[in-house]
Design a protein around this motif. Structure first.
Motif, mmCIF file in Angstrom:
data_model
loop_
_atom_site.group_PDB
_atom_site.id
_atom_site.type_symbol
_atom_site.label_atom_id
_atom_site.label_comp_id
_atom_site.label_asym_id
_atom_site.label_seq_id
_atom_site.Cartn_x
_atom_site.Cartn_y
_atom_site.Cartn_z
ATOM 1 N N ILE A 90 0.879 -1.211 -0.076
ATOM 2 C CA ILE A 90 -0.107 -0.100 -0.144
ATOM 3 C C ILE A 90 0.886 1.080 -0.023
ATOM 4 N N ALA A 91 0.520 2.187 -0.897
ATOM 5 C CA ALA A 91 1.534 3.169 -1.061
ATOM 6 C C ALA A 91 0.860 4.452 -0.108
ATOM 7 N N TYR A 92 1.838 5.351 0.211
ATOM 8 C CA TYR A 92 1.260 6.590 0.889
ATOM 9 C C TYR A 92 2.198 7.801 0.698
ATOM 10 N N ASP A 93 1.540 8.844 0.845
ATOM 11 C CA ASP A 93 2.020 10.086 0.863
ATOM 12 C C ASP A 93 2.607 10.638 2.517
ATOM 13 N N ARG A 94 1.513 10.246 3.169
ATOM 14 C CA ARG A 94 1.666 10.532 4.606
ATOM 15 C C ARG A 94 1.310 9.060 5.326
ATOM 16 N N LEU A 95 2.143 8.984 6.216
ATOM 17 C CA LEU A 95 1.991 7.660 6.951
ATOM 18 C C LEU A 95 1.555 7.800 8.381
#
Length: 405
Positions: A90-95
């Motif tokens: 799963i890709a994120y910009d903010r985790l």
């Protein structure tokens, strides 16, 4: 952050669900990842499920639509992705890490089987599965030993007693709930449990769990005294769940270290809730977790001025019994230092106890047992940290007047 950034939250407890809901209300899409099979739930109310007061459905949290059930196994900070046990990425910009805490399992002989599992009859008390397993095992007359006399242990002992178990509560320190309560209030809690049939032992260290055929049969104290047990409940506290953060190379002390923007040592990763250490403090309580979630939601939704500067949290506990509920609240410093002023009111007939500690005309803490009508006004005076108008009269008025809770 920009409105089209992908926010991924790991953890579907109180903090994670609150953040996801707040972001949804603010128009920011979020993916929430939770590893438990159950619907997200309010962990604070698990003792009420064990006591039979609530069903699991009652303590369920309103989960956001975008809930992914998976166990996260790693974070790739360079690629900004998280990997899951089922092989998905799963890709994120903010985790956001909202991974919560794990139960402390004490170093007792015989606590684990050869397969490193807890023996039959030995239960941690942290998750809904723990709670349901205990609820299935408890029955009238069953012999239960609760190890740990803090908030969780007291709640578990009360719940088991209400279900008809023969309960022994073993507390290593000299009194119950010593982190929150002064000796007088702790004594009232002990009396309430005793009235429910709980046998309370303080200054009592368990050293050994004895099993026969893989099932618990007794626990042995440090002095050699043995207690028969069909059930053993481990309520020895919790510690922040920081494995993912450590493996990813984030700054970790007792918890995942965050600043006032709840940002970790990686600017694209934030953390909230029980796993967090902010300004040197690990709270491990519901109120700070919710306040952190609200502050971070505002920040991620574009409020660049949003900050979390700490929580002055109040501990509140209601113990339901066969006759009437037993309420208590504690906040701040409940033990006076030299030079402090203390106002204390006790009514043995009504079973109420109220005490506040004042330092340099400021309310610095208090503990109340029974009839908590004044707790709201006292908590507001404490949280505001404003000087009291004058010593004596107004404070006595706060203690005796129903200020609303």
């Amino acid at each position: 952050m920009t409105s089209n950034e992908r926010v991924v939250v790991i953890g579907s407890g109180l903090a994670g669900v609150r953040l996801a809901r707040r972001l949804g209300e603010l128009g920011t899409p979020v993916t929430l990842i939770g590893e438990e099979e159950h619907r997200p739930y309010n962990r604070v109310l698990l003792a009420e499920v064990l006591a039979g007061r609530y069903s699991p459905e009652v303590i369920a949290l309103p989960a956001p639509a975008e809930l992914t059930r998976a166990r996260v196994t790693g974070i790739d900070r360079a690629a900004r992705t998280v990997g899951c046990a089922d092989g998905s990425v799963i890709a994120y910009d903010r985790l956001v890490l909202a991974t919560g805490s794990n139960p402390v399992l004490p170093p007792l002989r015989g606590l684990f089987t050869e397969d490193h599992e807890l023996p039959e009859g030995v239960h941690a008390f942290r998750t809904l599965d723990d709670c349901l397993g205990l609820a299935e095992a408890v029955r009238p007359g069953v012999r239960a030993v609760v190890i740990g006399g803090g908030l969780l242990g007291v709640s578990a002992a009360r719940a088991l007693a209400v279900r008809g178990a023969q309960v022994v509560l073993a507390q290593q320190s000299e009194r119950l709930m010593e982190r929150q309560l002064d000796p007088a209030a702790s004594k009232l809690v002990r009396r309430h449990l005793t009235d429910l049939g709980v046998e309370v032992h303080t200054e009592c260290r368990v050293r050994d769990v004895r099993c026969v055929g893989g099932a618990v049969r007794s626990v042995e104290m440090a002095d050699g005294y043995a207690l028969d047990a069909d059930l053993v409940v481990l309520a020895c506290g919790v510690h922040p769940r920081v494995g993912l953060a450590q493996a990813a190379g984030l700054d970790v002390a007792k918890g995942v270290v965050v600043d006032d923007e709840l940002r970790t040592s990686d600017p694209y990763i934030h953390a909230i809730g029980d796993c967090v250490q902010h300004a040197g403090t690990v709270y491990g309580l519901a109120t700070p977790a919710l306040e952190q979630a609200d502050a971070l939601a505002a920040l991620l939704a574009g409020d660049t001025g949003s900050r979390y500067t700490g929580t002055r949290s109040l501990t509140r506990l209601t113990l339901t019994g066969p006759d009437s509920p037993f309420d208590l609240a504690a906040f701040g410093e409940t033990e006076a230092l030299p030079g402090d002023d203390v106002v204390q009111l006790t009514d043995a007939t009504r079973g109420t106890y109220r005490k506040v500690v004042v330092r340099e005309d400021r309310l610095v803490g208090g503990v109340l047992v029974g009839e908590l009508g004044t707790v709201g006004a006292l908590a507001r005076a404490w949280e505001g940290a404003e000087p009291l108008p004058s010593a004596g009269g107004p404070l006595l008025h706060l203690l005796t007047n129903d200020g609303g809770s």
